[in-house]
Write a protein that holds these residues in place. Structure first.
Motif, short mmCIF file in Angstrom:
data_model
loop_
_atom_site.label_atom_id
_atom_site.label_comp_id
_atom_site.label_asym_id
_atom_site.label_seq_id
_atom_site.Cartn_x
_atom_site.Cartn_y
_atom_site.Cartn_z
N PHE A 181 0.84 -1.21 0.00
CA PHE A 181 0.00 0.00 0.00
C PHE A 181 0.87 1.25 0.00
CE2 PHE A 181 -2.44 3.26 2.39
CZ PHE A 181 -3.56 3.35 1.56
N GLU A 182 0.45 2.24 -0.78
CA GLU A 182 1.20 3.50 -0.88
C GLU A 182 0.68 4.51 0.13
OE1 GLU A 182 2.72 6.61 -4.33
OE2 GLU A 182 0.75 5.69 -4.52
N GLU A 183 1.58 5.00 0.94
CA GLU A 183 1.24 6.05 1.91
C GLU A 183 2.36 7.08 1.90
OE1 GLU A 183 -0.85 5.93 6.18
OE2 GLU A 183 1.21 5.18 6.22
N ASP A 184 2.00 8.33 1.71
CA ASP A 184 2.98 9.42 1.62
C ASP A 184 4.01 9.16 0.53
OD1 ASP A 184 1.68 10.64 3.75
OD2 ASP A 184 3.01 9.71 5.25
N SER A 185 3.50 8.66 -0.62
CA SER A 185 4.33 8.41 -1.82
C SER A 185 5.34 7.27 -1.63
CB SER A 185 5.07 9.68 -2.27
OG SER A 185 4.15 10.72 -2.54
N VAL A 186 5.17 6.47 -0.58
CA VAL A 186 6.07 5.35 -0.32
C VAL A 186 5.24 4.07 -0.22
CG1 VAL A 186 7.76 4.34 1.25
CG2 VAL A 186 7.70 6.82 0.90
N PHE A 209 1.71 -3.95 4.67
CA PHE A 209 0.95 -3.91 5.92
C PHE A 209 0.08 -5.15 6.03
CE2 PHE A 209 1.79 0.38 4.49
CZ PHE A 209 2.20 1.05 5.65
N ASP A 210 -0.25 -5.54 7.26
CA ASP A 210 -1.17 -6.67 7.42
C ASP A 210 -2.60 -6.18 7.30
OD1 ASP A 210 -1.91 -5.47 9.83
OD2 ASP A 210 -0.77 -6.87 11.08
N GLU A 211 -3.58 -7.07 7.49
CA GLU A 211 -4.97 -6.70 7.26
C GLU A 211 -5.48 -5.70 8.29
OE1 GLU A 211 -5.22 -10.69 9.50
OE2 GLU A 211 -3.78 -9.45 8.39
N GLU A 212 -4.76 -5.54 9.39
CA GLU A 212 -5.15 -4.56 10.41
C GLU A 212 -4.47 -3.21 10.21
OE1 GLU A 212 -7.48 -5.22 12.53
OE2 GLU A 212 -7.67 -7.30 11.84
N GLY A 213 -3.64 -3.12 9.17
CA GLY A 213 -2.95 -1.87 8.90
C GLY A 213 -1.65 -1.71 9.65
N VAL A 221 6.27 -1.16 13.48
CA VAL A 221 6.47 0.29 13.43
C VAL A 221 5.68 0.88 12.27
CG1 VAL A 221 8.73 0.22 14.49
CG2 VAL A 221 8.56 -0.06 12.04
N ASN A 222 5.38 2.15 12.39
CA ASN A 222 4.70 2.91 11.33
C ASN A 222 3.44 2.23 10.81
OD1 ASN A 222 6.82 4.76 11.46
ND2 ASN A 222 8.01 3.64 9.94
N PRO A 223 2.39 2.10 11.62
CA PRO A 223 1.13 1.57 11.11
C PRO A 223 0.47 2.57 10.17
CG PRO A 223 0.84 2.38 13.34
CD PRO A 223 2.31 2.48 13.04
N ILE A 224 -0.61 2.13 9.50
CA ILE A 224 -1.35 3.03 8.62
C ILE A 224 -1.87 4.22 9.44
CG2 ILE A 224 -3.49 3.26 7.29
CD1 ILE A 224 -1.42 1.83 5.74
N LYS A 225 -1.71 5.41 8.89
CA LYS A 225 -2.21 6.60 9.58
C LYS A 225 -3.73 6.55 9.64
CE LYS A 225 1.66 9.52 8.13
NZ LYS A 225 2.07 10.70 7.35
N GLU A 226 -4.25 7.11 10.72
CA GLU A 226 -5.69 7.04 10.95
C GLU A 226 -6.48 7.67 9.81
OE1 GLU A 226 -8.68 5.37 12.71
OE2 GLU A 226 -6.64 5.22 13.53
N GLU A 227 -5.94 8.76 9.24
CA GLU A 227 -6.67 9.44 8.16
C GLU A 227 -6.68 8.63 6.86
OE1 GLU A 227 -2.58 11.60 8.43
OE2 GLU A 227 -4.02 10.62 9.78
#
Length: 422
Positions: A239-244, A248-252, A392-398
């Motif tokens: 998954f792409e987050e912040d252009s990176v 991630f697992d199914e829970e983010g 470390v660094n899970p998916i951001k809430e937003e």
């Protein structure tokens, strides 16, 4: 009025009447007016795109293909095609910045684009350097040499397999690209113990594979995967987050943890963590507060996590060449019996997780090549296999809703893949 004048007048009338009539007819003729209906009724002929080979139009040349034979040089090929020595010399000189023609390989393919007239003169010469790159020598107006790349096609693929011996063998048994084993081992390096793979563990993966001329040249992007290990499913979604892009697992939760599961790849555990182990050299029982990974001498050893080298040296008590890395205020790792150290390793040097730090050896008290790997938590030895490093660094809430929508079809597709068993 004289008779001569009357005759002239009659002749003039006879000439003018037809001219006037045809002029009026031409002006009133419907085909003289171009209307929208006329344009719509016109037939449009599409000219097909020319078929290209190595970027050259096939219909403009007579093409002859062949392979480089044993003891055959580039000059031999050009001489046979009617190219003289002075021209060959110019070709060799112009080729130097592009490709060293002395390195043409036996069995590699080449093609000659000849003129379609009776002379059959060589217009272009193409040599395939490898599966993707090729060199073109053009002999039209002047000598021009350049290098180009074949079109690479990425094909979406899905794969699965049940492990009976090793992940690598599972790939080959299922007719899959073995490099996929490397990809999966890196994706799940923080969650799956690849040195403790059990019979019946399995995997499913969605990925791209790169093809050139219907030949696979490697594994591309892995989109999603699930690894069933010791009765549990471990999911990974790219998954792409912040252009990176990250997994991630199914829970983010990020699949990248504070430590790798092991400091080297594709080996076996020859001795586990123990408070009382019979030493193979000293023949006495003593604590073995580490894990021995048996591996060929020279196998790369990697830092388990980010940290700073606190000790680099030789342990006379039996550890041989060793490194000690302090990761934070809690954890320290030690790597012993190394054959040698990676370039740049020294006390005080900062290392990154997965960075090459040394090579498996048999220095010190050792019966054979292996890595004695140890972990200390708050100064006390702990079993490396029992470390549960937090993600470390899970998916951001937003981004949580976007992530859930993104992975839903991927998870459904993964779960629908049938396991192949051999």
């Amino acid at each position: 009025m004289s008779r001569k004048t009357i005759i002239i007048i009659v002749l003039a009338v006879l000439v003018l009447i037809p001219s006037i009539y045809f002029g009026i007819q031409r002006y009133n003729h419907p085909r003289s007016v171009v209307t929208d209906e006329t344009i719509d009724s016109m037939e449009i002929v599409e000219v097909p795109e020319p078929e290209l080979l190595y970027g050259l139009p096939l219909d403009s040349f007579a093409v002859e293909g062949n392979r480089v034979k044993r003891n055959q040089f580039l000059a031999d090929i050009f001489l046979k095609a009617g190219v003289d020595y002075p021209t060959i010399h110019k070709i060799v000189e112009k080729s130097k910045p592009v490709f060293d023609v002395r390195k043409i390989k036996v069995g590699n393919h080449y093609a000659m684009f000849l003129s379609q007239d009776s002379l059959k003169s060589l217009q272009h010469f193409v040599y395939e350097i490898d599966n993707t790159d090729y060199m073109v020598v053009s002999l039209t107006d002047s000598i021009n040499v350049y290098r180009d790349i074949k079109e690479t096609v990425s094909v979406p693929m899905e794969a699965s397999g049940v492990i009976t011996s090793s992940l690598w063998n599972a790939m080959t048994d299922n007719g899959l690209n073995p490099l996929l084993a490397i990809e999966l081992s890196e994706i799940f390096a923080w969650t799956v113990d690849f040195f403790g793979i059990e019979k019946g563990d399995n995997f499913k993966v969605l990925y791209d594979e790169h093809f050139v001329d219907s030949l696979s040249i490697g594994v591309g992007k892995v989109h999603a995967a699930v690894f069933h290990h010791r009765g549990k499913d471990y999911y990974a979604f790219n998954f792409e987050e912040d252009s990176v892009w990250n997994f991630f697992d199914e829970e983010g939760q990020s699949l990248r943890k504070a430590f790798l599961k092991a400091p080297l790849k594709f080996s076996r555990i020859s001795s586990k963590f123990s408070h009382s182990r019979l030493h193979p050299v000293l023949k006495i029982r003593r604590p073995h507060h580490g894990i021995d990974y048996a591996a060929p001498s020279g196998t790369p050893v990697y830092a388990l996590g980010d940290g700073r080298i606190s000790v680099k040296g030789y342990q006379k008590r039996g550890g041989g060449n060793y490194l000690k890395i302090k990761h934070n205020s809690v954890y320290t790792t030690v790597y012993m019996h190394l054959r040698g150290f990676a370039k740049g390793m020294a006390k005080g040097v900062q290392v990154k997780q997965g960075q090459l730090i040394g090579y498996v050896g048999s220095t010190g008290l050792s019966t054979g090549p292996h890595l004695d790997f140890r972990v200390f938590k708050n100064g006390k030895p702990v079993d490396p296999l029992r470390i549960d490093a937090p993600p470390v660094n899970p998916i951001k809430e937003e981004n949580r809703d976007t992530f859930n929508v993104f992975i839903e079809p991927l998870k459904l597709k993964l779960d629908s893949i049938a396991l192949k068993q051999f």
